[in-house]
Design an enzyme around this catalytic site. Sequence first.
Site, short mmCIF file in Angstrom:
data_model
loop_
_atom_site.label_atom_id
_atom_site.label_comp_id
_atom_site.label_asym_id
_atom_site.label_seq_id
_atom_site.Cartn_x
_atom_site.Cartn_y
_atom_site.Cartn_z
N ASP A 35 -37.96 34.03 -25.25
CA ASP A 35 -38.71 33.84 -26.47
C ASP A 35 -37.66 33.97 -27.51
O ASP A 35 -38.36 34.09 -28.72
CB ASP A 35 -39.65 35.31 -26.44
CG ASP A 35 -38.77 36.75 -26.48
OD1 ASP A 35 -37.44 36.37 -26.47
OD2 ASP A 35 -39.32 37.54 -26.52
N GLY A 36 -36.47 33.99 -27.51
CA GLY A 36 -35.48 33.67 -28.48
C GLY A 36 -34.84 35.05 -28.90
O GLY A 36 -33.86 35.06 -29.79
N ARG A 92 -23.96 29.27 -51.73
CA ARG A 92 -24.30 28.33 -52.87
C ARG A 92 -25.64 28.76 -53.41
O ARG A 92 -26.13 28.01 -54.51
CB ARG A 92 -24.37 26.91 -51.91
CG ARG A 92 -23.04 26.56 -51.73
CD ARG A 92 -23.13 25.09 -50.84
NE ARG A 92 -23.52 25.47 -49.50
CZ ARG A 92 -23.60 24.60 -48.71
NH1 ARG A 92 -23.64 23.39 -48.69
NH2 ARG A 92 -24.19 25.04 -47.52
N GLN A 93 -26.40 29.47 -52.70
CA GLN A 93 -27.91 29.69 -53.39
C GLN A 93 -27.73 31.02 -54.41
O GLN A 93 -27.95 32.01 -54.08
CB GLN A 93 -28.77 30.28 -52.31
CG GLN A 93 -28.87 28.75 -51.44
CD GLN A 93 -30.37 29.23 -50.31
OE1 GLN A 93 -31.19 29.82 -50.68
NE2 GLN A 93 -29.87 28.53 -49.33
N ASP A 167 -16.39 17.90 -57.36
CA ASP A 167 -17.20 18.35 -58.36
C ASP A 167 -16.56 19.67 -59.14
O ASP A 167 -15.24 19.87 -58.74
CB ASP A 167 -18.45 18.80 -57.83
CG ASP A 167 -18.36 19.59 -56.53
OD1 ASP A 167 -17.32 20.36 -56.45
OD2 ASP A 167 -19.19 19.81 -55.56
N LYS A 190 -20.66 16.55 -60.26
CA LYS A 190 -21.67 16.17 -59.50
C LYS A 190 -23.01 16.27 -59.94
O LYS A 190 -23.22 17.62 -60.41
CB LYS A 190 -21.24 16.81 -57.99
CG LYS A 190 -22.11 16.32 -57.06
CD LYS A 190 -21.78 16.73 -55.65
CE LYS A 190 -21.97 18.48 -55.52
NZ LYS A 190 -21.47 18.73 -54.21
C1 R5P Z 1 -20.89 22.38 -53.38
O1 R5P Z 1 -20.99 21.91 -54.45
C2 R5P Z 1 -19.88 22.48 -52.26
O2 R5P Z 1 -18.45 22.83 -52.92
C3 R5P Z 1 -19.79 21.19 -51.64
O3 R5P Z 1 -19.32 20.18 -52.36
C4 R5P Z 1 -21.05 20.93 -50.95
O4 R5P Z 1 -21.78 21.84 -50.06
C5 R5P Z 1 -21.04 19.83 -49.85
O5 R5P Z 1 -22.18 19.48 -49.21
P1 R5P Z 1 -22.52 18.09 -48.65
O6 R5P Z 1 -21.54 17.70 -47.69
O7 R5P Z 1 -23.69 18.23 -47.92
O8 R5P Z 1 -22.43 17.02 -49.65
#
Ligand code: R5P
Length: 298
Positions: A35-36, A92-93, A167, A190
Amino acid sequence: MRLLLAFDDELALAQQLAAELGCPLHTIQRHTFPDGEMRLVLPKPLPEHVVLLRGLQQPNDKLVELMIAAPTARELGAKRLLLVTPYLAYMRQDMEFTPGEAVSQRHIARLLSQHFDALITVDPHLHRIASLDEVMPAGQGRALSAAPLLGRWIAQQRPGALLIGPDEESAQWVAEAAAAAGLAHAVGRKLRQGDHQVQLALPEVEVAGRPVVLLDDMASTGRTLVGAAEQLLVRGAASIDVAVTHALFNGDALLALRAAGVGAIWSANTVPHASNAVSIAPLLARAVDEALQPGQAG
Ligand code: R5P
């Protein structure tokens, strides 16, 4: 007395780290039920100082593992429990991008800080915050960087290469790598339009005839690096190679990078991957030694 605990899918780094620390390594046995649900078995009893190694690539199951393993380790004798998570997910969130969206960075960091006395990680994606202290109790989280190691590796493989960060967020890692290796560097901008769609404005530096290495903290879909590589090849770069700390390379990322003309792909071994070229084990071991010094709180 201390002990390193790890899972069998991260054994290579675990063995290196145990050797650096000069301590025994035991694996946590794991079984997944139909069941995980999962069943974990830890060695019993445990010494006072326990270091648990678990990277959080493909994080959700691993977070549950940690929520079960950490209290069990304490029940079995651990008094000071340290999490070494070479890749710390959910960083990142870091803002409410749309109304009602969870700022997962805060919640995941807090959750981990409630289960472990200290956390050591490598190149967490800190963009809108300057340090882990902003999302967990001060001093509990320690961020190391693989950027200098990658910078020196790149300088050996491609002497005189130009390092480009795709970026603004990558500026921190590119600057560190460039400084450690004496390489020139530049950073682009970016705009992300979707999981697989990014728009890049790369720096107006001369790339024609030069070897260029793209450097970032991670590659997930690879589309950030693909977009950068395509533009730089059109501008006449002699070669494009890629270096990242965290080799997530999800889905068709590697194929897309090759199709875009990328040559070598290098990474640190925070995430087990064929591209692993530099080892963070000595870096982690020094930080573990410091965190387990007598008198270290948190
Ligand atoms: C976000 O800005 C991170 O530094 C990476 O540039 C990003 O997560 C890379 O994600 P992906 O490979 O999906 O473009």
